[in-house]
Motif scaffolding. Structure first.
Motif, PDB file in Angstrom:
ATOM      1  N   MET A 272       2.477  19.892  -2.972  1.00  0.00           N
ATOM      2  CA  MET A 272       2.628  18.650  -2.212  1.00  0.00           C
ATOM      3  C   MET A 272       1.367  18.332  -1.419  1.00  0.00           C
ATOM      4  N   LEU A 273       0.732  19.347  -0.861  1.00  0.00           N
ATOM      5  CA  LEU A 273      -0.504  19.123  -0.111  1.00  0.00           C
ATOM      6  C   LEU A 273      -1.607  18.592  -1.023  1.00  0.00           C
ATOM      7  N   ARG A 274      -1.769  19.205  -2.188  1.00  0.00           N
ATOM      8  CA  ARG A 274      -2.781  18.740  -3.140  1.00  0.00           C
ATOM      9  C   ARG A 274      -2.479  17.321  -3.609  1.00  0.00           C
ATOM     10  N   ALA A 275      -1.212  17.051  -3.913  1.00  0.00           N
ATOM     11  CA  ALA A 275      -0.821  15.708  -4.367  1.00  0.00           C
ATOM     12  C   ALA A 275      -1.060  14.684  -3.266  1.00  0.00           C
ATOM     13  N   THR A 276      -0.811  15.046  -2.020  1.00  0.00           N
ATOM     14  CA  THR A 276      -1.015  14.133  -0.894  1.00  0.00           C
ATOM     15  C   THR A 276      -2.483  13.770  -0.741  1.00  0.00           C
ATOM     16  N   VAL A 277      -3.344  14.752  -0.817  1.00  0.00           N
ATOM     17  CA  VAL A 277      -4.787  14.504  -0.649  1.00  0.00           C
ATOM     18  C   VAL A 277      -5.331  13.652  -1.798  1.00  0.00           C
ATOM     19  N   ILE A 278      -4.963  14.016  -3.026  1.00  0.00           N
ATOM     20  CA  ILE A 278      -5.469  13.276  -4.184  1.00  0.00           C
ATOM     21  C   ILE A 278      -4.907  11.859  -4.209  1.00  0.00           C
ATOM     22  N   ALA A 279      -3.617  11.710  -3.909  1.00  0.00           N
ATOM     23  CA  ALA A 279      -3.004  10.381  -3.905  1.00  0.00           C
ATOM     24  C   ALA A 279      -3.595   9.504  -2.803  1.00  0.00           C
ATOM     25  N   ALA A 280      -3.910  10.083  -1.660  1.00  0.00           N
ATOM     26  CA  ALA A 280      -4.529   9.305  -0.582  1.00  0.00           C
ATOM     27  C   ALA A 280      -5.905   8.798  -1.008  1.00  0.00           C
ATOM     28  N   ALA A 281      -6.677   9.654  -1.662  1.00  0.00           N
ATOM     29  CA  ALA A 281      -8.008   9.241  -2.118  1.00  0.00           C
ATOM     30  C   ALA A 281      -7.911   8.166  -3.199  1.00  0.00           C
ATOM     31  N   LEU A 282      -7.009   8.351  -4.161  1.00  0.00           N
ATOM     32  CA  LEU A 282      -6.870   7.365  -5.229  1.00  0.00           C
ATOM     33  C   LEU A 282      -6.335   6.035  -4.711  1.00  0.00           C
ATOM     34  N   THR A 283      -5.400   6.083  -3.768  1.00  0.00           N
ATOM     35  CA  THR A 283      -4.874   4.850  -3.184  1.00  0.00           C
ATOM     36  C   THR A 283      -5.945   4.144  -2.366  1.00  0.00           C
ATOM     37  N   ALA A 284      -6.743   4.891  -1.644  1.00  0.00           N
ATOM     38  CA  ALA A 284      -7.833   4.276  -0.878  1.00  0.00           C
ATOM     39  C   ALA A 284      -8.835   3.605  -1.814  1.00  0.00           C
ATOM     40  N   LEU A 285      -9.143   4.257  -2.930  1.00  0.00           N
ATOM     41  CA  LEU A 285     -10.028   3.642  -3.922  1.00  0.00           C
ATOM     42  C   LEU A 285      -9.416   2.365  -4.499  1.00  0.00           C
TER      43      LEU A 285
ATOM     44  N   ILE B  71       0.837  -1.202   0.000  1.00  0.00           N
ATOM     45  CA  ILE B  71       0.000   0.000   0.000  1.00  0.00           C
ATOM     46  C   ILE B  71       0.872   1.252   0.000  1.00  0.00           C
ATOM     47  N   VAL B  72       1.948   1.245   0.789  1.00  0.00           N
ATOM     48  CA  VAL B  72       2.855   2.397   0.836  1.00  0.00           C
ATOM     49  C   VAL B  72       3.531   2.597  -0.519  1.00  0.00           C
ATOM     50  N   ALA B  73       3.962   1.506  -1.154  1.00  0.00           N
ATOM     51  CA  ALA B  73       4.606   1.607  -2.466  1.00  0.00           C
ATOM     52  C   ALA B  73       3.631   2.143  -3.512  1.00  0.00           C
ATOM     53  N   ILE B  74       2.403   1.652  -3.501  1.00  0.00           N
ATOM     54  CA  ILE B  74       1.388   2.133  -4.444  1.00  0.00           C
ATOM     55  C   ILE B  74       1.079   3.603  -4.179  1.00  0.00           C
ATOM     56  N   TYR B  75       0.974   3.973  -2.907  1.00  0.00           N
ATOM     57  CA  TYR B  75       0.721   5.379  -2.555  1.00  0.00           C
ATOM     58  C   TYR B  75       1.841   6.270  -3.082  1.00  0.00           C
ATOM     59  N   PHE B  76       3.099   5.835  -2.908  1.00  0.00           N
ATOM     60  CA  PHE B  76       4.228   6.642  -3.376  1.00  0.00           C
ATOM     61  C   PHE B  76       4.187   6.820  -4.887  1.00  0.00           C
ATOM     62  N   LEU B  77       3.911   5.755  -5.612  1.00  0.00           N
ATOM     63  CA  LEU B  77       3.823   5.855  -7.070  1.00  0.00           C
ATOM     64  C   LEU B  77       2.690   6.775  -7.502  1.00  0.00           C
ATOM     65  N   VAL B  78       1.541   6.650  -6.864  1.00  0.00           N
ATOM     66  CA  VAL B  78       0.396   7.509  -7.201  1.00  0.00           C
ATOM     67  C   VAL B  78       0.706   8.951  -6.833  1.00  0.00           C
ATOM     68  N   TRP B  79       1.402   9.156  -5.717  1.00  0.00           N
ATOM     69  CA  TRP B  79       1.749  10.513  -5.295  1.00  0.00           C
ATOM     70  C   TRP B  79       2.660  11.188  -6.313  1.00  0.00           C
ATOM     71  N   VAL B  80       3.674  10.473  -6.779  1.00  0.00           N
ATOM     72  CA  VAL B  80       4.602  11.053  -7.753  1.00  0.00           C
ATOM     73  C   VAL B  80       3.873  11.380  -9.053  1.00  0.00           C
ATOM     74  N   MET B  81       3.040  10.456  -9.543  1.00  0.00           N
ATOM     75  CA  MET B  81       2.280  10.717 -10.761  1.00  0.00           C
ATOM     76  C   MET B  81       1.360  11.917 -10.583  1.00  0.00           C
ATOM     77  N   THR B  82       0.691  11.986  -9.451  1.00  0.00           N
ATOM     78  CA  THR B  82      -0.221  13.090  -9.181  1.00  0.00           C
ATOM     79  C   THR B  82       0.534  14.418  -9.115  1.00  0.00           C
ATOM     80  N   ALA B  83       1.684  14.419  -8.459  1.00  0.00           N
ATOM     81  CA  ALA B  83       2.470  15.654  -8.355  1.00  0.00           C
ATOM     82  C   ALA B  83       2.897  16.142  -9.734  1.00  0.00           C
ATOM     83  N   PHE B  84       3.347  15.228 -10.592  1.00  0.00           N
ATOM     84  CA  PHE B  84       3.746  15.637 -11.940  1.00  0.00           C
ATOM     85  C   PHE B  84       2.551  16.121 -12.750  1.00  0.00           C
ATOM     86  N   LEU B  85       1.404  15.506 -12.568  1.00  0.00           N
ATOM     87  CA  LEU B  85       0.223  15.943 -13.303  1.00  0.00           C
ATOM     88  C   LEU B  85      -0.273  17.305 -12.824  1.00  0.00           C
TER      89      LEU B  85
END
Length: 91
Positions: free
Chosen positions: A54-67, A6-20
């Motif tokens: 970073m705050l926006r990426a954290t919130v969006i990545a948390a929601a996407l990872t939870a989904l 879950i942590v690895a998936i969250y990190f990957l989603v966070w990086v993608m979200t930050a770049f987007l």
């Protein structure tokens, strides 16, 4: 699913979200009417805020990872549901 996965998936989603999110909300010096530094590129951002990004990426990545984790546990959408060409189906 293990917590390390879950942590690895969250990190990957966070990086993608930050770049987007990088190009959204950024304005150049010309758009804001601020004076440029000599030698500065015309496209350089004048109001880049990495903390807000970073705050926006954290919130969006948390929601996407939870989904993603909820879908993994419940099986709402499986690989068979995504096989639109019918390649994996046996008739």
């Amino acid at each position: 699913m293990q917590w390390t996965s879950i942590v690895a998936i969250y990190f990957l989603v966070w990086v993608m979200t930050a770049f987007l999110l990088l190009p959204f909300g950024v304005r150049t010096h010309d758009e804001l009417g601020v004076e440029k530094v000599p030698g500065q590129a015309d496209s350089a951002p004048a109001n880049f805020r990495p903390g807000r990004l970073m705050l926006r990426a954290t919130v969006i990545a948390a929601a996407l990872t939870a989904l993603y984790v909820a879908n993994y546990e419940s099986g709402w959408i499986t690989a068979d549901d995504l096989d639109f060409a019918g390649i994996g189906r046996e008739d």
